[in-house]
Design a protein around this motif. Structure first.
Motif, PDB file in Angstrom:
ATOM      1  N   LEU A 181       0.826  -1.202   0.000  1.00 27.99           N
ATOM      2  CA  LEU A 181       0.000   0.000   0.000  1.00 27.99           C
ATOM      3  C   LEU A 181       0.865   1.259   0.000  1.00 27.99           C
ATOM      4  CD1 LEU A 181      -2.531  -1.138   2.723  1.00 27.99           C
ATOM      5  CD2 LEU A 181      -2.903  -1.081   0.256  1.00 27.99           C
ATOM      6  N   ILE A 182       0.229   2.401  -0.199  1.00 36.76           N
ATOM      7  CA  ILE A 182       0.927   3.672  -0.036  1.00 36.76           C
ATOM      8  C   ILE A 182       1.397   3.718   1.410  1.00 36.76           C
ATOM      9  CG2 ILE A 182       0.672   6.183   0.023  1.00 36.76           C
ATOM     10  CD1 ILE A 182      -1.517   5.849  -2.148  1.00 36.76           C
TER      11      ILE A 182
ATOM     12  N   ARG B 146      -4.179  15.093 -11.061  1.00 36.09           N
ATOM     13  CA  ARG B 146      -4.659  14.266  -9.951  1.00 36.09           C
ATOM     14  C   ARG B 146      -4.555  15.056  -8.651  1.00 36.09           C
ATOM     15  NH1 ARG B 146      -0.735   9.762  -8.275  1.00 36.09           N
ATOM     16  NH2 ARG B 146      -0.215  11.181  -6.588  1.00 36.09           N
TER      17      ARG B 146
ATOM     18  N   ASP C  12      -4.877  14.432  -4.535  1.00 33.80           N
ATOM     19  CA  ASP C  12      -4.903  13.381  -3.517  1.00 33.80           C
ATOM     20  C   ASP C  12      -5.677  13.858  -2.291  1.00 33.80           C
ATOM     21  OD1 ASP C  12      -3.158  11.794  -5.105  1.00 33.80           O
ATOM     22  OD2 ASP C  12      -1.461  12.931  -4.342  1.00 33.80           O
TER      23      ASP C  12
ATOM     24  N   THR D  41      -9.515   6.854   4.660  1.00 35.43           N
ATOM     25  CA  THR D  41      -9.473   6.520   3.251  1.00 35.43           C
ATOM     26  C   THR D  41      -8.492   7.424   2.522  1.00 35.43           C
ATOM     27  OG1 THR D  41     -10.798   6.151   1.257  1.00 35.43           O
ATOM     28  CG2 THR D  41     -11.447   8.007   2.622  1.00 35.43           C
TER      29      THR D  41
ATOM     30  N   TYR E  36      -7.924   8.622  -1.322  1.00 33.23           N
ATOM     31  CA  TYR E  36      -8.531   8.602  -2.649  1.00 33.23           C
ATOM     32  C   TYR E  36      -7.984   9.754  -3.475  1.00 33.23           C
ATOM     33  CZ  TYR E  36     -11.900  12.170  -1.077  1.00 33.23           C
ATOM     34  OH  TYR E  36     -12.485  13.304  -0.601  1.00 33.23           O
ATOM     35  N   HIS E  37      -8.288   9.702  -4.763  1.00 32.80           N
ATOM     36  CA  HIS E  37      -7.712  10.651  -5.708  1.00 32.80           C
ATOM     37  C   HIS E  37      -8.801  11.161  -6.639  1.00 32.80           C
ATOM     38  CE1 HIS E  37      -4.083   8.692  -4.251  1.00 32.80           C
ATOM     39  NE2 HIS E  37      -4.708   7.563  -4.518  1.00 32.80           N
TER      40      HIS E  37
ATOM     41  N   PHE F 201     -10.806   7.806  -7.699  1.00 35.31           N
ATOM     42  CA  PHE F 201     -10.217   6.479  -7.510  1.00 35.31           C
ATOM     43  C   PHE F 201      -9.877   6.323  -6.042  1.00 35.31           C
ATOM     44  CE2 PHE F 201      -6.569   3.650  -7.016  1.00 35.31           C
ATOM     45  CZ  PHE F 201      -7.114   2.486  -7.537  1.00 35.31           C
ATOM     46  N   ASN F 202     -10.421   5.303  -5.410  1.00 32.03           N
ATOM     47  CA  ASN F 202     -10.140   5.030  -4.006  1.00 32.03           C
ATOM     48  C   ASN F 202      -8.971   4.055  -3.927  1.00 32.03           C
ATOM     49  OD1 ASN F 202     -10.266   3.632  -1.407  1.00 32.03           O
ATOM     50  ND2 ASN F 202     -12.074   4.885  -1.096  1.00 32.03           N
ATOM     51  N   SER F 203      -7.851   4.510  -3.364  1.00 32.71           N
ATOM     52  CA  SER F 203      -6.680   3.653  -3.199  1.00 32.71           C
ATOM     53  C   SER F 203      -6.819   2.722  -2.008  1.00 32.71           C
ATOM     54  CB  SER F 203      -5.412   4.490  -2.992  1.00 32.71           C
ATOM     55  OG  SER F 203      -5.041   5.139  -4.170  1.00 32.71           O
ATOM     56  N   PHE F 204      -7.458   3.219  -0.936  1.00 34.78           N
ATOM     57  CA  PHE F 204      -7.556   2.401   0.267  1.00 34.78           C
ATOM     58  C   PHE F 204      -8.614   2.992   1.191  1.00 34.78           C
ATOM     59  CE2 PHE F 204      -6.361   0.918   4.490  1.00 34.78           C
ATOM     60  CZ  PHE F 204      -6.230  -0.435   4.248  1.00 34.78           C
TER      61      PHE F 204
ATOM     62  N   ASP G 198     -11.604  -0.708  -5.576  1.00 36.19           N
ATOM     63  CA  ASP G 198     -11.323  -2.132  -5.534  1.00 36.19           C
ATOM     64  C   ASP G 198     -11.563  -2.569  -4.091  1.00 36.19           C
ATOM     65  OD1 ASP G 198     -10.447  -4.622  -6.280  1.00 36.19           O
ATOM     66  OD2 ASP G 198      -8.333  -4.090  -6.398  1.00 36.19           O
TER      67      ASP G 198
END
Length: 125
Positions: free
Chosen positions: A35-36, A53, A55, A71, A73-74, A81-84, A119
């Motif tokens: 993960l980031i 983009r 963040d 969370t 997201y970007h 876009f949700n990264s986590f 995701d």
């Protein structure tokens, strides 16, 4: 955790909520090294982003100010876009993830974007 949640955007790289969310992230994901890294969170909230983009990091806090989830997201040119997104294991089932998703989706839609791609990974994996 019994009271209401507050969801807020973190904008200060020195905000202790970033470290608290980093710990939740590491406890929640089966491969946290993929993960980031939490060490990068400060860069993300201080105007980070590349090109078009933007963040974002949101945290959900209980009435005592304890971080219960967060969370990353970007905002992209065509969608979010949700990264986590994660809730602390002890706070699962209490609306933390729902509140975080609703807040990020509201910003995405407020920007005129059609939605947010996310995701997911089953936490019991």
């Amino acid at each position: 955790m019994t009271g209401p949640l507050t969801v807020r955007r973190v904008t200060d790289p020195g905000d202790p909520a970033l470290a608290a969310f980093g710990k939740i992230q590491e406890r929640s994901y089966y491969a946290p090294d993929m993960l980031i890294p939490p060490a990068a969170f400060g860069r993300l909230v201080s105007g980070g982003g590349r090109g078009r983009r933007e963040d974002r990091i949101l945290v959900a806090e209980d009435e005592a100010g304890q971080v219960r989830g967060g969370t990353v997201y970007h905002l992209l040119p065509g969608a979010g876009f949700n990264s986590f997104l994660a809730a602390a294991p002890e706070a699962r089932g209490r609306g933390v993830a729902r509140a975080l998703h609703a807040a990020s989706l509201a910003e995405v839609r407020g920007r005129g974007l059609p939605g947010i791609f996310a995701d997911s990974v089953y936490p019991g994996r």
